[in-house]
Write a protein that holds these residues in place. Structure first.
Motif, PDB file in Angstrom:
ATOM      1  N   ASP A  85       0.813  -1.221   0.000  1.00 31.31           N
ATOM      2  CA  ASP A  85       0.000   0.000   0.000  1.00 31.31           C
ATOM      3  C   ASP A  85       0.844   1.268   0.000  1.00 31.31           C
ATOM      4  O   ASP A  85       0.640   2.154  -0.826  1.00 31.31           O
ATOM      5  CB  ASP A  85      -0.980  -0.002   1.184  1.00 31.31           C
ATOM      6  CG  ASP A  85      -2.103  -1.020   1.004  1.00 31.31           C
ATOM      7  OD1 ASP A  85      -2.221  -1.597  -0.112  1.00 31.31           O
ATOM      8  OD2 ASP A  85      -2.849  -1.264   1.969  1.00 31.31           O
ATOM      9  N   ASN A  86       1.777   1.382   0.913  1.00 33.35           N
ATOM     10  CA  ASN A  86       2.621   2.582   0.984  1.00 33.35           C
ATOM     11  C   ASN A  86       3.618   2.654  -0.175  1.00 33.35           C
ATOM     12  O   ASN A  86       3.887   3.725  -0.710  1.00 33.35           O
ATOM     13  CB  ASN A  86       3.382   2.642   2.313  1.00 33.35           C
ATOM     14  CG  ASN A  86       2.444   2.881   3.479  1.00 33.35           C
ATOM     15  OD1 ASN A  86       1.378   3.470   3.328  1.00 33.35           O
ATOM     16  ND2 ASN A  86       2.842   2.381   4.646  1.00 33.35           N
ATOM     17  N   LYS A 130       3.276   1.614  -3.223  1.00 29.89           N
ATOM     18  CA  LYS A 130       2.633   2.014  -4.486  1.00 29.89           C
ATOM     19  C   LYS A 130       2.659   3.527  -4.650  1.00 29.89           C
ATOM     20  O   LYS A 130       2.833   4.033  -5.752  1.00 29.89           O
ATOM     21  CB  LYS A 130       1.192   1.507  -4.533  1.00 29.89           C
ATOM     22  CG  LYS A 130       1.078   0.079  -4.937  1.00 29.89           C
ATOM     23  CD  LYS A 130      -0.376  -0.339  -5.034  1.00 29.89           C
ATOM     24  CE  LYS A 130      -0.451  -1.814  -5.321  1.00 29.89           C
ATOM     25  NZ  LYS A 130      -1.809  -2.302  -5.393  1.00 29.89           N
ATOM     26  N   LEU A 131       2.494   4.241  -3.547  1.00 27.04           N
ATOM     27  CA  LEU A 131       2.522   5.706  -3.604  1.00 27.04           C
ATOM     28  C   LEU A 131       3.914   6.205  -3.987  1.00 27.04           C
ATOM     29  O   LEU A 131       4.057   7.164  -4.727  1.00 27.04           O
ATOM     30  CB  LEU A 131       2.100   6.300  -2.261  1.00 27.04           C
ATOM     31  CG  LEU A 131       0.670   5.984  -1.812  1.00 27.04           C
ATOM     32  CD1 LEU A 131       0.446   6.478  -0.385  1.00 27.04           C
ATOM     33  CD2 LEU A 131      -0.345   6.579  -2.772  1.00 27.04           C
ATOM     34  N   GLU A 132       4.935   5.535  -3.469  1.00 26.53           N
ATOM     35  CA  GLU A 132       6.302   5.972  -3.724  1.00 26.53           C
ATOM     36  C   GLU A 132       6.850   5.474  -5.066  1.00 26.53           C
ATOM     37  O   GLU A 132       7.540   6.214  -5.768  1.00 26.53           O
ATOM     38  CB  GLU A 132       7.218   5.500  -2.590  1.00 26.53           C
ATOM     39  CG  GLU A 132       8.635   5.997  -2.704  1.00 26.53           C
ATOM     40  CD  GLU A 132       9.501   5.587  -1.523  1.00 26.53           C
ATOM     41  OE1 GLU A 132      10.728   5.729  -1.656  1.00 26.53           O
ATOM     42  OE2 GLU A 132       8.982   5.128  -0.487  1.00 26.53           O
ATOM     43  N   GLY A 158       4.979   3.491  -7.595  1.00 23.44           N
ATOM     44  CA  GLY A 158       4.044   3.236  -8.690  1.00 23.44           C
ATOM     45  C   GLY A 158       3.825   1.750  -8.883  1.00 23.44           C
ATOM     46  O   GLY A 158       3.116   1.114  -8.110  1.00 23.44           O
ATOM     47  N   HIS A 189       9.410  -3.434  -6.371  1.00 26.57           N
ATOM     48  CA  HIS A 189       9.111  -2.497  -7.454  1.00 26.57           C
ATOM     49  C   HIS A 189      10.156  -2.679  -8.552  1.00 26.57           C
ATOM     50  O   HIS A 189      11.284  -3.076  -8.280  1.00 26.57           O
ATOM     51  CB  HIS A 189       9.090  -1.051  -6.958  1.00 26.57           C
ATOM     52  CG  HIS A 189      10.436  -0.556  -6.504  1.00 26.57           C
ATOM     53  ND1 HIS A 189      10.939  -0.844  -5.246  1.00 26.57           N
ATOM     54  CD2 HIS A 189      11.380   0.181  -7.139  1.00 26.57           C
ATOM     55  CE1 HIS A 189      12.136  -0.296  -5.129  1.00 26.57           C
ATOM     56  NE2 HIS A 189      12.431   0.336  -6.262  1.00 26.57           N
TER      57      HIS A 189
END
Length: 186
Positions: A158-159, A161-163, A165, A182
């Motif tokens: 979750d966190n 994905k914000l950083e 993508g 990632h």
């Protein structure tokens, strides 16, 4: 000495020689078969906590765990349960084989990963698990571990994905561990 008496004295020696040669050929063939089996099959020697990666080999057991020290950069996987007829909790990271008696045996593995480790393609699972490798993070299209938690965490990415993508989640049920990776450069 007549030809008949000569044949009687030569024939027993020839028969003994032929039997000795046939025996030597049979022993050599058996040794060759056994040594080939020993080279391709190491399922009986794999133990809980062993690390390495799977390699394809010819024969009835198409995958062999190439043992590595768990701190070795090539040690992509860790064994969490030795060969058993029970199914693995994490099918994508288990290896299956069919024994000569037709019984399916399962070897259960998980990622052997820490934050910062990189893999070639984290989607190499199931039948493609044999292609999964740890790689230098400078490798094009590498996937880097950015999160590791020792629980089966559905929201592990979750966190991240914000950083980052694009991320890939890997959850292991037994023992519980979750990873978020990632792709480098995304």
């Amino acid at each position: 000495m007549s030809i008949e008496s000569r044949l009687r004295t030569i024939a027993p020696h020839r028969s003994v020689r032929l039997r000795a040669i046939a025996g030597a050929v049979a022993i050599s063939t058996a040794a060759l078969v056994l040594s080939a089996c020993a080279e391709t099959s190491n399922w009986g020697t794999i133990q809980l906590g062993d690390c390495g990666y799977f390699a394809e080999v010819p024969g009835p057991e198409p995958w062999k765990l190439e043992h590595r020290d768990c701190t070795d950069p090539e040690a992509a996987l860790v064994v969490v349960r030795g060969a058993s007829t029970e199914r693995c909790a994490d099918e994508p990271f288990s290896s299956h084989r069919i024994s000569t008696r037709g019984a399916t045996r399962n070897l259960c593995t998980q990622l052997n990963a820490q934050v910062g480790d990189c893999y070639n393609d984290i989607k190499n699972r199931y039948a493609h698990l044999v292609k999964l490798r740890k790689v230098p993070c400078s490798t094009p299209q590498a996937h880097q571990v950015n999160t590791r938690v020792d629980s089966d965490d559905y929201g592990v990415c979750d966190n991240a994905k914000l950083e980052y993508g694009e991320t890939e989640k890997v959850q292991h049920k037994q023992p519980p561990a979750s990873f978020c990776l990632h792709r480098i450069g995304t």
